[in-house]
Write a protein that holds these residues in place. Sequence first.
Motif, PDB file in Angstrom:
ATOM      1  N   ALA A 189       0.857  -1.185   0.000  1.00 35.44           N
ATOM      2  CA  ALA A 189       0.000   0.000   0.000  1.00 35.44           C
ATOM      3  C   ALA A 189       0.891   1.232   0.000  1.00 35.44           C
ATOM      4  O   ALA A 189       1.895   1.289   0.720  1.00 35.44           O
ATOM      5  N   ILE A 190       0.504   2.222  -0.822  1.00 32.87           N
ATOM      6  CA  ILE A 190       1.273   3.456  -0.960  1.00 32.87           C
ATOM      7  C   ILE A 190       0.457   4.606  -0.387  1.00 32.87           C
ATOM      8  O   ILE A 190      -0.730   4.759  -0.712  1.00 32.87           O
ATOM      9  N   ASP A 191       1.089   5.430   0.453  1.00 32.65           N
ATOM     10  CA  ASP A 191       0.432   6.613   1.000  1.00 32.65           C
ATOM     11  C   ASP A 191       0.099   7.557  -0.156  1.00 32.65           C
ATOM     12  O   ASP A 191       0.991   7.991  -0.893  1.00 32.65           O
ATOM     13  N   PRO A 192      -1.185   7.897  -0.380  1.00 25.10           N
ATOM     14  CA  PRO A 192      -1.537   8.708  -1.549  1.00 25.10           C
ATOM     15  C   PRO A 192      -1.030  10.139  -1.469  1.00 25.10           C
ATOM     16  O   PRO A 192      -0.893  10.797  -2.503  1.00 25.10           O
ATOM     17  N   ARG A 193      -0.765  10.653  -0.259  1.00 18.15           N
ATOM     18  CA  ARG A 193      -0.269  12.028  -0.114  1.00 18.15           C
ATOM     19  C   ARG A 193       1.247  12.090  -0.095  1.00 18.15           C
ATOM     20  O   ARG A 193       1.848  13.061  -0.569  1.00 18.15           O
ATOM     21  N   THR A 194       1.851  11.057   0.487  1.00 21.99           N
ATOM     22  CA  THR A 194       3.309  11.006   0.590  1.00 21.99           C
ATOM     23  C   THR A 194       3.768   9.667   0.054  1.00 21.99           C
ATOM     24  O   THR A 194       4.001   8.712   0.803  1.00 21.99           O
ATOM     25  N   PRO A 195       3.882   9.535  -1.277  1.00 23.84           N
ATOM     26  CA  PRO A 195       4.121   8.215  -1.862  1.00 23.84           C
ATOM     27  C   PRO A 195       5.457   7.580  -1.503  1.00 23.84           C
ATOM     28  O   PRO A 195       5.650   6.399  -1.791  1.00 23.84           O
TER      29      PRO A 195
END
Length: 635
Positions: free
Chosen positions: A524-530
């Motif tokens: 899973a990738i943080d959408p705000r801080t990839p």
Amino acid sequence: MAFALGLLGQAQGGVGVWGPAHGPEGGDITAFAVDPTQPATLYTGTREGLVFKSVDAGRSWHVLDLTSNGVEALAVDPQTPATVYAGTGVGAFKSTDGGGSWRPVNAGLVRPESDLPFSDVTVFAIDPQSPATLYAAAGTIFKSTDGGESWSAIAGGLIGVRALAIDPRTPAILYAATDTGIFRSADGGGSWVPASAGLPAFPEMTAVAIDPQNPSTLYAGTNNEGDSTITVFKSTDRGVSWRGLNNGLESIDVAALEIDPQRPATVYVGSERGVFESADGGAHWAATGQVKGVQTLAIASQTPATLYAGTGVGVFELTDGDRTWLASNTGLVASTVGALAVDARTPATVYASSSGGVFKSANSGSSWRTVNAGLPVNWFIDALAVNPRTPSILYAGTGPGVFKSTNAGRNWRAMNTGLPKRDEDVAALAIDPRRPATIYAGSFSGAVFKSTNGGHRWRATGLRLKGISVLAVDPRNPATVYAGSNGFEGSGEPGDGVFKSTNAGRNWRAVNAGLAGKSVDALAIDPRTPTTLYAAGSGTVFKSTNGGGKWRAANAGLPTGDEEVVDALAIDPARPSTLYAATSGGVFRSGDGAGSWSPFNQGLRPRDVAAIASTRKVLYAGTRGGGVFDYRSSG
């Protein structure tokens, strides 16, 4: 998978509750029983450990309060039908209120040579004249004379017992189908003698049934291993001798035998290839229809008589005189869900894959229907992906490769040009969010492939590894792609862990510092801080804050142990520090960026969760053996 549920955890009344699951209906049916006094009352058990009951001859089902590990046997007391027994992977259970409540009855169910519990109860047989006497197969044979309250081993060295049958007129006579032939007891199981004359030299007998009106007549089935092409045998002398009966019967592995109690010349055989019927005592056989993957059979003797088949995708019924198999799964939500996907433009539209193929809900999971036209039969769908800009375009990954639908699932067609045969086992899919004609496919056989024209043609990327289980594309910089592998679980060899490409798949490098050779099933990738991403696999979640350059364990509060698995991760894009983990022990939630986790399971049963997806207001959990549950926010 990412989603926004800003009020998740603040559902109606301030208490978060899952469910109920409304589908997909069906499941992997491994046990079936009919109430002999009320033939409209049915029980069925599933491989994943649930028991369902119907009181209207299968028109509708409801789940009972028993969650175990694989239900393999069910039996109803013929004189007190409120008493029901369930054989499971963790022993025997008994209900005295028609399945309303259950308790374990395992005293004495132990291995005679070691006093270790025999956990796997696969067969029951009840004495029709004295139902407090019953028998259970758990590798060997056990007997109880007090309704299951205590058991004793009675088979001596007899092992590999697959089926039991009791003579209805002389219940002291029993027959056992075993891995080494048929055995007979004339003293209630006190002693056993071979009864295999005429059977193959090395028989693996899987079923045995007694003619209820003429108990000297028996039928037996094998798994057809070796050179033998005969799979069903008949004896007319209580097992002293047998002869093969295969006129019109395919070479099959027999899973079940059933004799019509009203017309005992009518015999049914259930197998992976379907159900075969003989109306003349086995002299001739004919296929009954298109039902496949049969694992258990049962007959309800109401008028007209109904034959039930438990299969890998649900219950089907065949009514005498109708000759057409009909699905009988309303309310029987026991499907194993491998993947979930949500239509971003119409969030009430959800897709789920199970052993029955692909299912679609247009009302946020309240009802489901199959959308399988063109998909390969009897293949589990491992991955689903929806085009974020044109949601009518879907992709499915499965053993025979990639399939595509351009009309929201109504029809599918194979899209495998460029996928070598050995790499068609597609377990992972990911779509470039900015250029959705660009798709990545991960083969469990060992490679990542890329298509830039919507799947019409594929080419290999620079990564060839065993066990590609998950793919993820950076939402802000789609040239950055991650692949997770579980091909060499626990070995520490190249192939485990996370791999990264920064040039859209041309080149890859391992980014495993701190992963310690762990297999990876979820990313899973943080959408705000990839540059912040999470990886998970066998019981552990890891976190990286530098694009995979270094990882640290982030699993405080998650269940631990060799059998615990994290199958999926999801991040709330509105609050990226909030994550959800789908595990073999349920859903777990973290509100502090995986610093700590807590269970998030109220109302969720079973709690073996394989997939997570969402809309802005609904979180979905796809379970193993219990369908899709939903969690709705109050906002």
